[in-house]
Each structure stands twice: as structure tokens, then as C-alpha cells.
Motif scaffolding. Structure first.
Motif, mmCIF file in Angstrom:
data_model
loop_
_atom_site.group_PDB
_atom_site.id
_atom_site.type_symbol
_atom_site.label_atom_id
_atom_site.label_comp_id
_atom_site.label_asym_id
_atom_site.label_seq_id
_atom_site.Cartn_x
_atom_site.Cartn_y
_atom_site.Cartn_z
ATOM 1 N N GLU A 75 -14.641 27.721 -27.337
ATOM 2 C CA GLU A 75 -15.100 28.538 -28.465
ATOM 3 C C GLU A 75 -14.112 29.675 -28.743
ATOM 4 O OE1 GLU A 75 -18.527 31.868 -28.546
ATOM 5 O OE2 GLU A 75 -19.231 29.853 -28.018
ATOM 6 N N GLU A 76 -13.546 30.222 -27.700
ATOM 7 C CA GLU A 76 -12.629 31.355 -27.801
ATOM 8 C C GLU A 76 -11.222 30.930 -28.234
ATOM 9 O OE1 GLU A 76 -11.865 34.876 -24.725
ATOM 10 O OE2 GLU A 76 -11.165 32.940 -23.968
ATOM 11 N N ALA A 77 -10.842 29.690 -27.967
ATOM 12 C CA ALA A 77 -9.472 29.217 -28.190
ATOM 13 C C ALA A 77 -8.933 29.487 -29.599
ATOM 14 C CB ALA A 77 -9.357 27.740 -27.825
ATOM 15 N N PRO A 78 -9.671 29.205 -30.682
ATOM 16 C CA PRO A 78 -9.130 29.506 -32.016
ATOM 17 C C PRO A 78 -8.888 31.006 -32.237
ATOM 18 C CG PRO A 78 -10.995 27.997 -32.177
ATOM 19 C CD PRO A 78 -10.941 28.473 -30.769
ATOM 20 N N GLU A 79 -9.706 31.838 -31.616
ATOM 21 C CA GLU A 79 -9.530 33.293 -31.737
ATOM 22 C C GLU A 79 -8.255 33.739 -31.022
ATOM 23 O OE1 GLU A 79 -11.398 35.422 -33.523
ATOM 24 O OE2 GLU A 79 -12.820 33.874 -34.149
ATOM 25 N N LEU A 80 -8.010 33.160 -29.834
ATOM 26 C CA LEU A 80 -6.789 33.491 -29.096
ATOM 27 C C LEU A 80 -5.558 32.979 -29.835
ATOM 28 C CD1 LEU A 80 -7.942 32.749 -25.435
ATOM 29 C CD2 LEU A 80 -7.672 34.984 -26.528
ATOM 30 N N ALA A 82 -5.284 32.646 -33.095
ATOM 31 C CA ALA A 82 -5.064 33.562 -34.221
ATOM 32 C C ALA A 82 -4.433 34.869 -33.731
ATOM 33 C CB ALA A 82 -6.382 33.842 -34.934
ATOM 34 N N PHE A 83 -4.917 35.391 -32.614
ATOM 35 C CA PHE A 83 -4.354 36.625 -32.056
ATOM 36 C C PHE A 83 -2.877 36.437 -31.730
ATOM 37 C CE2 PHE A 83 -3.065 39.155 -28.409
ATOM 38 C CZ PHE A 83 -3.330 40.444 -28.867
ATOM 39 N N ALA A 84 -2.552 35.332 -31.044
ATOM 40 C CA ALA A 84 -1.165 35.080 -30.639
ATOM 41 C C ALA A 84 -0.255 34.901 -31.852
ATOM 42 C CB ALA A 84 -1.097 33.861 -29.725
ATOM 43 N N LYS A 85 -0.751 34.249 -32.887
ATOM 44 C CA LYS A 85 0.062 34.050 -34.091
ATOM 45 C C LYS A 85 0.264 35.362 -34.840
ATOM 46 C CE LYS A 85 -0.803 29.168 -34.798
ATOM 47 N NZ LYS A 85 -1.509 28.144 -35.559
ATOM 48 N N ASP A 86 -0.790 36.182 -34.928
ATOM 49 C CA ASP A 86 -0.705 37.433 -35.686
ATOM 50 C C ASP A 86 -0.034 38.570 -34.920
ATOM 51 O OD1 ASP A 86 -1.965 36.146 -37.779
ATOM 52 O OD2 ASP A 86 -3.944 36.983 -37.343
ATOM 53 N N TYR A 87 -0.210 38.608 -33.610
ATOM 54 C CA TYR A 87 0.268 39.761 -32.834
ATOM 55 C C TYR A 87 1.122 39.384 -31.629
ATOM 56 C CZ TYR A 87 -3.595 41.670 -35.522
ATOM 57 O OH TYR A 87 -4.442 42.019 -36.543
ATOM 58 N N GLY A 88 1.460 38.114 -31.489
ATOM 59 C CA GLY A 88 2.196 37.644 -30.321
ATOM 60 C C GLY A 88 3.562 38.260 -30.144
ATOM 61 N N ASP A 89 4.192 38.714 -31.239
ATOM 62 C CA ASP A 89 5.487 39.368 -31.099
ATOM 63 C C ASP A 89 5.341 40.781 -30.544
ATOM 64 O OD1 ASP A 89 4.171 40.138 -33.442
ATOM 65 O OD2 ASP A 89 6.037 40.533 -34.523
ATOM 66 N N GLN A 90 4.159 41.339 -30.662
ATOM 67 C CA GLN A 90 3.881 42.704 -30.218
ATOM 68 C C GLN A 90 3.208 42.755 -28.842
ATOM 69 O OE1 GLN A 90 1.642 44.532 -33.329
ATOM 70 N NE2 GLN A 90 1.940 46.602 -32.554
ATOM 71 N N PHE A 91 2.328 41.790 -28.580
ATOM 72 C CA PHE A 91 1.558 41.765 -27.337
ATOM 73 C C PHE A 91 1.689 40.382 -26.688
ATOM 74 C CE2 PHE A 91 -0.729 44.403 -30.474
ATOM 75 C CZ PHE A 91 -0.533 45.642 -29.892
ATOM 76 N N LYS A 92 1.954 40.353 -25.394
ATOM 77 C CA LYS A 92 2.176 39.088 -24.687
ATOM 78 C C LYS A 92 0.844 38.523 -24.201
ATOM 79 C CE LYS A 92 4.701 35.894 -23.127
ATOM 80 N NZ LYS A 92 5.313 34.983 -24.056
ATOM 81 N N TYR A 112 -6.323 22.649 -28.788
ATOM 82 C CA TYR A 112 -6.392 24.116 -28.837
ATOM 83 C C TYR A 112 -5.014 24.668 -28.477
ATOM 84 C CZ TYR A 112 -11.309 22.885 -28.301
ATOM 85 O OH TYR A 112 -12.549 22.325 -28.449
ATOM 86 N N ASN A 113 -4.097 24.656 -29.425
ATOM 87 C CA ASN A 113 -2.714 25.009 -29.134
ATOM 88 C C ASN A 113 -2.446 26.489 -29.389
ATOM 89 O OD1 ASN A 113 -0.082 24.880 -28.418
ATOM 90 N ND2 ASN A 113 0.592 23.857 -30.280
ATOM 91 N N THR A 114 -2.822 27.305 -28.449
ATOM 92 C CA THR A 114 -2.573 28.734 -28.542
ATOM 93 C C THR A 114 -1.134 29.004 -28.113
ATOM 94 O OG1 THR A 114 -4.871 29.194 -28.032
ATOM 95 C CG2 THR A 114 -3.328 30.998 -27.728
ATOM 96 N N PRO A 115 -0.340 29.628 -28.978
ATOM 97 C CA PRO A 115 1.046 29.931 -28.594
ATOM 98 C C PRO A 115 1.058 31.069 -27.573
ATOM 99 C CG PRO A 115 0.583 30.755 -30.796
ATOM 100 C CD PRO A 115 -0.647 30.042 -30.331
ATOM 101 N N PRO A 154 -16.130 35.311 -23.935
ATOM 102 C CA PRO A 154 -15.169 35.040 -25.001
ATOM 103 C C PRO A 154 -14.920 36.277 -25.865
ATOM 104 C CG PRO A 154 -17.267 33.952 -25.451
ATOM 105 C CD PRO A 154 -17.383 34.583 -24.103
ATOM 106 N N VAL A 155 -13.675 36.427 -26.306
ATOM 107 C CA VAL A 155 -13.312 37.533 -27.193
ATOM 108 C C VAL A 155 -12.891 36.978 -28.540
ATOM 109 C CG1 VAL A 155 -12.586 39.118 -25.363
ATOM 110 C CG2 VAL A 155 -10.915 37.588 -26.386
ATOM 111 N N THR A 156 -13.035 37.806 -29.555
ATOM 112 C CA THR A 156 -12.539 37.448 -30.880
ATOM 113 C C THR A 156 -11.153 38.051 -31.065
ATOM 114 O OG1 THR A 156 -13.415 39.409 -31.983
ATOM 115 C CG2 THR A 156 -14.884 37.479 -31.825
#
Length: 168
Positions: A75-80, A82-92, A112-115, A154-156
Motif C-alpha cells: 500500500e505504501e509503495a506508490p507513495e514511496l 512518488a517521494f523518490a521521484k519528486d524529492y530523491g535528488d534532495q533526500f536519499k 512496485y518500482n521505487t527508485p 505506512p507513510v504517504t
């Protein structure tokens, strides 16, 4: 005779309590918590090499403990993602899997391909040091390597962003 029995019972209880507290102090597991320096782990990653937490010193790092069979993790995977795509350059974002094989996680990533960086805590040694009790669990580690947040469940994307932006 009655007083002798009472004294024996009281003495036995005192010795038992002392022994319990002494054992608790000696056997207390070492673990980190919010406000502590994060344990610098070295874990195998998807590429077959090792990843160390210290590789990301000077960056805000998110550790997310997950399992492929865990419904809240799915359930959390799409949120992670989205987070990684939007903020992955700023936060690891580091995804920590406990006890599953690389092949199983690779199959999970097809859906569930979270970068993120994926690492494997096969014997749960690092999970124990972080006092992980289930999954998903998320930790935010500041630029100096101090654990600032520990969230169970799970986090959003927005919850995670609100956690990390405080330490940027």
C-alpha cells in the motif's frame, strides 16, 4: 515457625527481584532510538556490492523497512515511489528488506518500482539495532547521522516530505 516461613518467602522474593533486575541490565540489547547516532551499517544491495549508511553522510536519509509479503508495504509503495521521484535528488531513500532473497525483491520491484537503494538485512541484525518491530517502519536520519524520526506503519509522500524537510 510462621515467622521463619514469612522471612524465607520475603528473602526468596528479594533475591528473585534482584536477580531479575540484574539480568535485565546485563542482557539489555543495544539499540538506537530517536536522538541517537544512527548505526552505520554495511549491507548487501541489489547490485551485489555493499552499501554503508556512511556513504550518505551529509545528506538527509530515509530508511524504510519493508517486506514483499507485507500488505501495508504494498500500500505504501506508490507513495514511496512518488517521494523518490519528486524529492530523491534532495533526500536519499534506502529500502531495507529483512530476510528475503534478492530475486524475490526483484520480482516485487517489477510491480512496485521505487527508485531507491535496496539493501538486505538477511539475519535482522541491523533491524534489531534500530529496534524495528515490524514493517513498514521508517526512520529519518539528519545530515549529521542522528535519527530524528521513527514512524511505524505506512507513510504517504506528504508525510514523509514533512518529516524530512525539517532536517534539510
Amino acid at each position: 515457625m510462621n515467622q521463619r516461613v514469612i522471612k524465607s518467602v520475603v528473602l526468596t522474593l528479594l533475591i528473585g527481584m534482584f536477580s531479575f533486575f540484574a539480568y535485565s541490565l546485563v542482557s539489555k540489547a543495544k539499540h538506537t532510538d530517536v536522538g541517537d547516532q544512527a548505526y552505520n551499517f554495511k549491507l548487501p544491495n541489489l547490485a551485489g556490492s555493499n552499501t554503508r549508511l556512511s556513504d550518505f553522510r551529509g545528506q538527509v536519509v530515509v530508511l524504510n523497512y519493508f517486506a514483499t509479503w507485507c500488505a501495508p508495504c504494498k500500500e505504501e509503495a506508490p507513495e514511496l515511489e512518488a517521494f523518490a521521484k519528486d524529492y530523491g535528488d534532495q533526500f536519499k531513500l534506502i529500502m531495507v528488506n529483512r530476510g528475503e532473497t534478492i530475486d524475490r525483491v526483484k520480482r516485487f520491484l517489477k510491480k512496485y518500482n521505487t527508485p531507491a537503494t535496496y539493501v538486505f538485512d538477511y539475519n535482522a541484525k541491523i533491524s534489531k539495532l534500530y529496534n524495528v518491530t515490524g514493517q513498514p517502519e521508517t526512520f529519518v536520519i539528519d545530515k549529521k547521522g542522528v535519527i530524528r524520526e521513527h514512524y511505524n506503519g505506512p507513510v504517504t509522500e506528504m508525510q514523509l516530505y514533512n518529516f524530512v524537510k525539517k532536517y534539510d
